[in-house]
Design a protein around this motif. Sequence first.
Motif, PDB file in Angstrom:
ATOM      1  N   MET A   1       0.647  -1.232   0.051  1.00  0.00           N
ATOM      2  CA  MET A   1      -0.044   0.046   0.089  1.00  0.00           C
ATOM      3  C   MET A   1       0.763   1.066  -0.080  1.00  0.00           C
ATOM      4  N   LYS A   2       0.375   2.437  -0.533  1.00  0.00           N
ATOM      5  CA  LYS A   2       1.435   3.619  -0.625  1.00  0.00           C
ATOM      6  C   LYS A   2       0.964   4.404   0.791  1.00  0.00           C
ATOM      7  N   ILE A   3       1.799   4.587   1.589  1.00  0.00           N
ATOM      8  CA  ILE A   3       1.657   5.310   2.875  1.00  0.00           C
ATOM      9  C   ILE A   3       2.362   6.654   2.838  1.00  0.00           C
ATOM     10  N   THR A   4       1.991   7.527   3.385  1.00  0.00           N
ATOM     11  CA  THR A   4       2.697   8.877   3.743  1.00  0.00           C
ATOM     12  C   THR A   4       2.597   9.275   5.231  1.00  0.00           C
ATOM     13  N   VAL A   5       3.680   9.223   6.060  1.00  0.00           N
ATOM     14  CA  VAL A   5       3.736   9.702   7.347  1.00  0.00           C
ATOM     15  C   VAL A   5       4.454  11.151   7.448  1.00  0.00           C
ATOM     16  N   ILE A   6       3.413  11.815   8.108  1.00  0.00           N
ATOM     17  CA  ILE A   6       3.938  13.479   8.141  1.00  0.00           C
ATOM     18  C   ILE A   6       4.448  13.606   9.540  1.00  0.00           C
ATOM     19  N   GLY A   7       5.408  14.092   9.651  1.00  0.00           N
ATOM     20  CA  GLY A   7       6.549  14.076  10.872  1.00  0.00           C
ATOM     21  C   GLY A   7       7.416  13.062  11.114  1.00  0.00           C
ATOM     22  N   THR A   8       8.579  13.517  11.268  1.00  0.00           N
ATOM     23  CA  THR A   8       9.532  12.391  11.644  1.00  0.00           C
ATOM     24  C   THR A   8      10.378  12.303  12.863  1.00  0.00           C
ATOM     25  N   GLY A   9       9.464  12.666  13.963  1.00  0.00           N
ATOM     26  CA  GLY A   9      10.122  12.582  15.175  1.00  0.00           C
ATOM     27  C   GLY A   9      10.286  11.102  15.543  1.00  0.00           C
ATOM     28  N   TYR A  10      10.142  10.830  16.968  1.00  0.00           N
ATOM     29  CA  TYR A  10      10.176   9.435  17.338  1.00  0.00           C
ATOM     30  C   TYR A  10       9.119   8.489  16.625  1.00  0.00           C
ATOM     31  N   SER A  20       7.618   0.565   6.181  1.00  0.00           N
ATOM     32  CA  SER A  20       8.299  -0.062   4.833  1.00  0.00           C
ATOM     33  C   SER A  20       8.905  -1.368   4.887  1.00  0.00           C
ATOM     34  N   GLU A  21       9.251  -1.732   6.375  1.00  0.00           N
ATOM     35  CA  GLU A  21       9.914  -2.849   6.592  1.00  0.00           C
ATOM     36  C   GLU A  21       8.945  -4.109   6.358  1.00  0.00           C
ATOM     37  N   ILE A  22       7.666  -3.935   6.577  1.00  0.00           N
ATOM     38  CA  ILE A  22       6.547  -5.075   6.453  1.00  0.00           C
ATOM     39  C   ILE A  22       6.039  -4.803   4.819  1.00  0.00           C
ATOM     40  N   GLY A  23       6.567  -3.974   4.134  1.00  0.00           N
ATOM     41  CA  GLY A  23       6.396  -4.319   2.721  1.00  0.00           C
ATOM     42  C   GLY A  23       5.675  -2.938   1.871  1.00  0.00           C
ATOM     43  N   HIS A  24       5.126  -2.222   2.873  1.00  0.00           N
ATOM     44  CA  HIS A  24       4.464  -0.878   2.385  1.00  0.00           C
ATOM     45  C   HIS A  24       5.464  -0.037   1.320  1.00  0.00           C
ATOM     46  N   TYR A  25       4.715   1.085   0.643  1.00  0.00           N
ATOM     47  CA  TYR A  25       5.895   1.851   0.062  1.00  0.00           C
ATOM     48  C   TYR A  25       5.343   3.442   0.852  1.00  0.00           C
ATOM     49  N   GLU A  52      18.552   2.760  12.265  1.00  0.00           N
ATOM     50  CA  GLU A  52      19.284   3.229  10.927  1.00  0.00           C
ATOM     51  C   GLU A  52      19.361   1.980  10.095  1.00  0.00           C
ATOM     52  N   ASP A  53      19.728   0.613  10.572  1.00  0.00           N
ATOM     53  CA  ASP A  53      19.920  -0.301   9.659  1.00  0.00           C
ATOM     54  C   ASP A  53      18.769  -0.620   8.823  1.00  0.00           C
ATOM     55  N   MET A  54      17.692  -0.396   9.473  1.00  0.00           N
ATOM     56  CA  MET A  54      16.155  -0.611   8.810  1.00  0.00           C
ATOM     57  C   MET A  54      15.846   0.535   7.927  1.00  0.00           C
ATOM     58  N   MET A  55      16.388   1.553   8.168  1.00  0.00           N
ATOM     59  CA  MET A  55      16.331   2.678   7.428  1.00  0.00           C
ATOM     60  C   MET A  55      16.844   2.386   5.878  1.00  0.00           C
ATOM     61  N   ILE A  56      18.388   2.090   6.083  1.00  0.00           N
ATOM     62  CA  ILE A  56      19.066   1.919   5.021  1.00  0.00           C
ATOM     63  C   ILE A  56      18.731   0.767   4.335  1.00  0.00           C
ATOM     64  N   LYS A  57      18.253  -0.360   4.829  1.00  0.00           N
ATOM     65  CA  LYS A  57      17.847  -1.439   3.999  1.00  0.00           C
ATOM     66  C   LYS A  57      16.644  -1.128   3.223  1.00  0.00           C
ATOM     67  N   ASN A  58      15.647  -0.312   3.823  1.00  0.00           N
ATOM     68  CA  ASN A  58      14.609  -0.001   2.766  1.00  0.00           C
ATOM     69  C   ASN A  58      14.520   1.159   1.949  1.00  0.00           C
ATOM     70  N   ILE A  59      15.363   2.126   2.227  1.00  0.00           N
ATOM     71  CA  ILE A  59      15.714   3.269   1.179  1.00  0.00           C
ATOM     72  C   ILE A  59      16.292   2.319  -0.103  1.00  0.00           C
ATOM     73  N   VAL A 184      -3.113  -2.915   6.636  1.00  0.00           N
ATOM     74  CA  VAL A 184      -1.989  -2.327   6.866  1.00  0.00           C
ATOM     75  C   VAL A 184      -1.032  -3.072   7.858  1.00  0.00           C
ATOM     76  N   PHE A 185      -1.876  -3.004   8.908  1.00  0.00           N
ATOM     77  CA  PHE A 185      -0.979  -3.763  10.400  1.00  0.00           C
ATOM     78  C   PHE A 185      -0.725  -5.363  10.162  1.00  0.00           C
ATOM     79  N   GLU A 186      -1.566  -6.017   9.490  1.00  0.00           N
ATOM     80  CA  GLU A 186      -1.550  -7.223   9.508  1.00  0.00           C
ATOM     81  C   GLU A 186      -0.273  -8.131   9.595  1.00  0.00           C
ATOM     82  N   PRO A 187       0.865  -7.702   8.691  1.00  0.00           N
ATOM     83  CA  PRO A 187       2.043  -8.192   8.744  1.00  0.00           C
ATOM     84  C   PRO A 187       2.825  -8.253  10.134  1.00  0.00           C
ATOM     85  N   PHE A 188       2.321  -7.323  10.863  1.00  0.00           N
ATOM     86  CA  PHE A 188       3.022  -7.216  12.295  1.00  0.00           C
ATOM     87  C   PHE A 188       2.783  -8.313  13.132  1.00  0.00           C
ATOM     88  N   ASP A 189       1.613  -9.057  12.916  1.00  0.00           N
ATOM     89  CA  ASP A 189       1.182 -10.065  13.685  1.00  0.00           C
ATOM     90  C   ASP A 189       0.885  -9.991  14.860  1.00  0.00           C
TER      91      ASP A 189
END
Length: 437
Positions: A1-10, A20-25, A52-59, A184-189
């Motif tokens: 699914m195409k997802i936009t997140v506004i705000g990149t605090g914690y 993104s790790e569970i497969g969304h764009y 960071e590792d997860m960020m790099i991988k998904n970028i 959207v959330f299903e893959p987190f199980d």
Amino acid sequence: MKITVIGTGYVGLVTGVSLSEIGHYVTCIDIDERKVEQMRKGISPIFEPGLEDMMIKNIRQRRLAFETSYEKGLAEAEVIFIAVGTPQKEDGHANLTYIENVAEQIAEHIEKNAIVVTKSTVPVGTNDKIGEIIHSRLKADVNISIASNPEFLREGSAIHDTFHGDRIVIGTEDLQTRETLERVFEPFDIPIYHTDIRSAEMIKYASNAFLAAKISFINEISHICEKVGADVESVAHGMGLDKRIGNQFLKAGIGYGGSCFPKDTNALVQIAGHVAHDFELLKSVIKVNNYQQSMLVDKVLNRLGGVTGKTIALLGLSFKPNTDDMRDAPSIVIANRLAALDARMKAYDPIASGRASQLLPDAVEYHESIEDAVRGADAVMILTDWEDIKHFPLAAYQTLMAEPIIFDGRNCHSLKEAEQAGVEYVSIGRRAVIPAT
Ligand code: UDX
């Protein structure tokens, strides 16, 4: 699914990266250009294990992008998460200016139907307001639906919490939105709890207030333990064996801090006040915590008979371990009080010294190691239970101080260790250990 997140605090960054790790764009929008530049290179603006590792991988896999432009970031979005800050105003109310601005931007820039999900902690009823703002400005051929998805992650274990949380709470008003978000959330199980929007908003405040109450409760018990000769660590353990009570959030110490508990407890008192309910219990929780944050200084003053001209080593500055976050850290209250009493302070924190130096009084000197901070000090105050501070042997203080006196605000050591080390050791809710002379 195409997802936009506004705000990149914690909350926003962890949410975006995890989705993104569970497969969304995922596209994360932030108005801070420098921050976006860094994040595009895979550099996280916050210290968070695994992020960071997860960020790099998904970028690299082209599922994660960062944007400053609402126009570009919102055009294709199917689901939009609002994760901007809701800082506390002077009067304890949550400041909703950022949220309202974002709602306007969404209305202006979306090109197709979307679900707008609020992750930021907002007073009950805010989602309806967000819906009204967006609907009143939307283009004629697009529509939105509103949902609430409060965040329960803890700083320092945010990625772990996102993938191993106890529950995901989703507040919606219609079946289609509910089903889309479930996908959207299903893959987190992780078990998903569906409810209405207002209840979802309330679950967040009530959960944080309850956890804060547990902490203030055990801190109150710790004072009584000290006076009646009981040991709060044993008491908490014995209580926690009852599954109805549970063993978590029963650690006595110098009180809670951070970006959530102080802000959310104050906001809930205000929310209650608006509906003519005097939330007395929660007011006491806050009062107990305010006292708890500076009470360790009283212990130092009682023991040393004053701190003017004395050197106090402060070990740990962040509000808890594994984060460099200094928001509402007890160290701020403690350092300010000691500075007002003309004490000299030598501080050590494995990562928060940079941030701390912008907040703490000038009387604080920063050191790179525990040894350097402690050497020659008249007393040590342990303020954050970082692993290296917890495992620094009490016996080592013997060699660094003329008369080792340790005030442990986090009960990092056992009384037995203190006795064996031959140091004076004052902790929370336990008897003081005084070496035989
Ligand atoms: C908290 C909530 O746990 C999380 O669900 C919510 O979404 C945001 O607020 P966080 O602020 O990251 O998360 O920290 P947390 O680990 O919960 O600790 C909060 C404070 O309470 C810290 O200052 C910690 O030292 C203190 N604390 C915690 C205690 O004093 N005793 C305890 O038993 C537990």
